[in-house]
Every structure is written in structure tokens, then in C-alpha cells.
Enzyme design. Sequence first.
Site, PDB file in Angstrom:
ATOM      1  N   SER A 189       0.831  -1.071   0.018  1.00 44.85           N
ATOM      2  CA  SER A 189       0.311  -0.195   0.404  1.00 44.85           C
ATOM      3  C   SER A 189       0.798   1.045   0.006  1.00 44.85           C
ATOM      4  CB  SER A 189      -0.902  -0.289   1.251  1.00 44.85           C
ATOM      5  OG  SER A 189      -1.362  -1.001   1.580  1.00 44.85           O
ATOM      6  N   LYS A 245      -6.764   2.372  -3.269  1.00 43.11           N
ATOM      7  CA  LYS A 245      -6.483   1.662  -2.179  1.00 43.11           C
ATOM      8  C   LYS A 245      -6.558   2.234  -0.614  1.00 43.11           C
ATOM      9  CE  LYS A 245      -4.549  -1.506   0.999  1.00 43.11           C
ATOM     10  NZ  LYS A 245      -5.634  -2.325   2.278  1.00 43.11           N
ATOM     11  N   LYS A 303      -0.427   5.181   7.809  1.00 41.55           N
ATOM     12  CA  LYS A 303       0.185   5.489   6.426  1.00 41.55           C
ATOM     13  C   LYS A 303      -0.907   5.557   5.282  1.00 41.55           C
ATOM     14  CE  LYS A 303       1.333   2.470   5.018  1.00 41.55           C
ATOM     15  NZ  LYS A 303       1.288   0.955   3.885  1.00 41.55           N
TER      16      LYS A 303
HETATM   17  P1  NAD Z   1       4.688  -6.188   8.092  1.00 42.07           P
HETATM   18  O1  NAD Z   1       5.913  -5.160   8.415  1.00 42.07           O
HETATM   19  O2  NAD Z   1       4.640  -7.906   8.359  1.00 42.07           O
HETATM   20  O3  NAD Z   1       5.947  -7.127   6.728  1.00 42.07           O
HETATM   21  C1  NAD Z   1       6.509  -6.612   6.130  1.00 42.07           C
HETATM   22  C2  NAD Z   1       8.065  -6.506   5.743  1.00 42.07           C
HETATM   23  O4  NAD Z   1       9.112  -6.257   4.560  1.00 42.07           O
HETATM   24  C3  NAD Z   1       9.092  -7.545   6.692  1.00 42.07           C
HETATM   25  O5  NAD Z   1       9.166  -9.207   7.084  1.00 42.07           O
HETATM   26  C4  NAD Z   1       9.835  -6.284   6.811  1.00 42.07           C
HETATM   27  O6  NAD Z   1      10.959  -7.449   6.744  1.00 42.07           O
HETATM   28  C5  NAD Z   1      10.762  -6.313   5.166  1.00 42.07           C
HETATM   29  N1  NAD Z   1      11.150  -5.228   4.614  1.00 42.07           N
HETATM   30  C6  NAD Z   1      11.176  -4.193   5.152  1.00 42.07           C
HETATM   31  N2  NAD Z   1      12.270  -3.241   4.221  1.00 42.07           N
HETATM   32  C7  NAD Z   1      12.711  -3.982   3.289  1.00 42.07           C
HETATM   33  C8  NAD Z   1      13.880  -3.929   2.515  1.00 42.07           C
HETATM   34  N3  NAD Z   1      14.281  -2.860   2.554  1.00 42.07           N
HETATM   35  N4  NAD Z   1      14.218  -4.852   1.655  1.00 42.07           N
HETATM   36  C9  NAD Z   1      13.286  -6.285   2.401  1.00 42.07           C
HETATM   37  N5  NAD Z   1      12.814  -6.626   2.755  1.00 42.07           N
HETATM   38  C10 NAD Z   1      12.086  -5.305   3.987  1.00 42.07           C
HETATM   39  O7  NAD Z   1       3.965  -6.100   6.548  1.00 42.07           O
HETATM   40  P2  NAD Z   1       2.219  -6.719   6.228  1.00 42.07           P
HETATM   41  O8  NAD Z   1       1.514  -6.063   7.172  1.00 42.07           O
HETATM   42  O9  NAD Z   1       2.846  -7.832   5.103  1.00 42.07           O
HETATM   43  O10 NAD Z   1       2.550  -5.421   5.071  1.00 42.07           O
HETATM   44  C11 NAD Z   1       3.310  -5.533   3.763  1.00 42.07           C
HETATM   45  C12 NAD Z   1       2.472  -4.228   3.374  1.00 42.07           C
HETATM   46  O11 NAD Z   1       1.116  -4.877   2.410  1.00 42.07           O
HETATM   47  C13 NAD Z   1       1.868  -3.354   4.320  1.00 42.07           C
HETATM   48  O12 NAD Z   1       2.270  -1.351   2.667  1.00 42.07           O
HETATM   49  C14 NAD Z   1       0.772  -2.689   4.298  1.00 42.07           C
HETATM   50  O13 NAD Z   1       0.539  -1.727   4.300  1.00 42.07           O
HETATM   51  C15 NAD Z   1      -0.265  -4.089   2.840  1.00 42.07           C
HETATM   52  N6  NAD Z   1      -1.092  -4.665   3.742  1.00 42.07           N
HETATM   53  C16 NAD Z   1      -1.340  -5.221   4.930  1.00 42.07           C
HETATM   54  C17 NAD Z   1      -2.555  -6.089   5.084  1.00 42.07           C
HETATM   55  C18 NAD Z   1      -2.434  -6.384   6.647  1.00 42.07           C
HETATM   56  O14 NAD Z   1      -3.415  -6.778   6.649  1.00 42.07           O
HETATM   57  N7  NAD Z   1      -1.288  -6.351   7.097  1.00 42.07           N
HETATM   58  C19 NAD Z   1      -4.025  -5.695   4.593  1.00 42.07           C
HETATM   59  C20 NAD Z   1      -3.402  -5.190   3.017  1.00 42.07           C
HETATM   60  C21 NAD Z   1      -2.335  -4.475   2.804  1.00 42.07           C
END
Ligand code: NAD
Length: 287
Positions: free
Chosen positions: A94, A169, A238
Site C-alpha cells: 500500500s 487502496k 500511513k
Molecule cells: P510487515 O511489516 O509484516 O512486513 C513487511 C516486510 O518487509 C517485513 O518482513 C520486513 O522485514 C520487510 N522489509 C522491510 N524493509 C525491507 C527492505 N528494505 N528490503 C526487504 N524487505 C524489507 O507488513 P505487512 O502487514 O505484510 O504489510 C505489507 C504491505 O501490505 C504494507 O504496505 C501494508 O500496508 C500492506 N497491507 C497489509 C495488510 C495487513 O492486513 N497486514 C493488508 C493489506 C495491505
Amino acid sequence: MSRIGFIGLGMMGRPMAHLLHAAGHTLVVQDANQEVAAGFAAEHPQTLVANAAQEFAGCDAVITMLPNSDIVDAVVQGLQPHLRRGACVIEMSSADPNRTRALAARLQEQGVALIDAPVSGGVKKAVAGTLAIMVGGDAQVFAQQKPVLECLGKAITYVGPVGAGHALKALNNYVSAAALLATAEAIHVGAAFGIEAATIVDVINASTGRNNTTENKAHQFMLNGAFDSGFSLALQAKDVGIAAALGSSVQLPMELAQKVHAMTADASQALGPKADHTELYKFVGRA
Ligand code: NAD
């Protein structure tokens, strides 16, 4: 089957990458947390852990599922010199739609496409492969990449040019956050007036105030004190900030979105980076 790069194996990325592997794709994975990437590869045969950007060189597509645009920009900038002409970045985080447009333009200069394909439905639907996916970008590129997206989601909708997926989104998550806050206020006020919290939720669910929070979050994560939906408050704040900034970028000030952003950002600051977004319920009731 394709060779697909997958960067960001967090709450959402891990189950998504699992489904792509189950569908027969060969994966090249990366996460800032090396243990997470190594753990995924250990459980998914033929998966390569990329220790450097050049290891994505042979990929047909690279999926990014990362926290925000700052991180997406940095990661994709590192990949850019190594991606082959005709490859596609599928940006599923997102993220900020205006920054996504700028990123896509930079990639296009070297013949690499980008579509934005953010998702909705949370961890539960990521695990089930039933996410809603909203796609922005070139329609032909979308058509080429659709079979990959079909491994991850059910309602896959092409919504317009690049950035349109990220815009929609952010707007969706703003509406969702506003409804969550309204629901939390209603439950606290009703309970203070002497009505059982569970009764408030059940009656709203049979009435016109029904929404995703009353149906899928209030009993499941809030009233029972679990607060473990898997979507962090920081990420929600965010998203609402992106929606509010989008309004400003098209000269339409969104007064309610500004307020919802202030409330979610304050709560995130107070409750810390690990707080689940359903903890907003506690925050609203703190007085
Ligand atoms: P999260 O924090 O669980 O996962 C993010 C991952 O990215 C982590 O494993 C982290 O180590 C990794 N990361 C961070 N910086 C990095 C880098 N420079 N290189 C490689 N890896 C890196 O987050 P999430 O909940 O999985 O969400 C991911 C995205 O999806 C976000 O943008 C969030 O807004 C979106 N999203 C989340 C949900 C939800 O329910 N959790 C639902 C829809 C959308």
C-alpha cells in the site's frame, strides 16, 4: 511457470509467496530480516534467497510487498540496473500513488514495466488466496501478469493507469479506518450508557450502521481483547495519510480524512510500532 522475485515476506508477503510457490512458480526471495527469508526458502524447495540485487536479473516479474513508498523506492532503485527489458515490477504494497507514477516512469526508461496491485482482505484472505486486488498500469501488461495475480486473489479489478490501484487502496483504507473509529466511539458511548458492548455490535450488524469493523473485527479482535488482526496501526495511519495527501494533490481537502489521519497517527505514536490497528478501540475508550 515463471521465475518470480518476491521482496518482503511479512504478515502478508509470506502467505502470498507460499501460494505462488504452490502454483509452481520458481521464487527468488528477499527480506530485510535474513532469517525470515532463509526460513521461507527452507520450507519451499527450489527457492533462492537473493543476497544481492543482481540475483533478480533472470526474473520475469518481481513482486514487492513492503511497508511504504520510501522502502519501495529504495528497493526498486537497487533492482533497476539488473532487471531485463520486458520484465515487470508488480508493486503490491500500500503505497503513495504519486510516487508510484514517478517510479514507473523511471523504470519505463529502460523498458521495465510497473503495475501497482495493492490488496485488501488482510492476513486471513492472503492465506486463503482470496484477496481483493486493485490494479493500476498498462492494460496489456496487466493482462500478461493476471495469471500471477490469480494465484493470490479472487476479485481482481483493473482500475486505471499506473498509480490508480494505490490511490484506490488508500481511499478504501481511509473509509475503513473512519468506520472503525466511528464504531469504537459508538460501542464506548453505548456501553457507558449501560448497554452491553456485544449487544451494541449485534444490533448494529442487523441495522444500517453495519460495516466491516462491526462484522469482522469487533467481536473477533476488539471486545475479546485479542487485538491480533495482523494489520498494524502504523500501517493503517500511513494509509490514511496517503489518502489525505491524495485529496490535497487534486485540490480537494478531505476534512474528515485529515481528522482520521490525526487520530490514527496520534494513537500509533501513543501505542507504539507493534500495536495492531484494532487497538484503536482501546485508544478511543481511554478517557
Ligand atoms: P510487515 O511489516 O509484516 O512486513 C513487511 C516486510 O518487509 C517485513 O518482513 C520486513 O522485514 C520487510 N522489509 C522491510 N524493509 C525491507 C527492505 N528494505 N528490503 C526487504 N524487505 C524489507 O507488513 P505487512 O502487514 O505484510 O504489510 C505489507 C504491505 O501490505 C504494507 O504496505 C501494508 O500496508 C500492506 N497491507 C497489509 C495488510 C495487513 O492486513 N497486514 C493488508 C493489506 C495491505
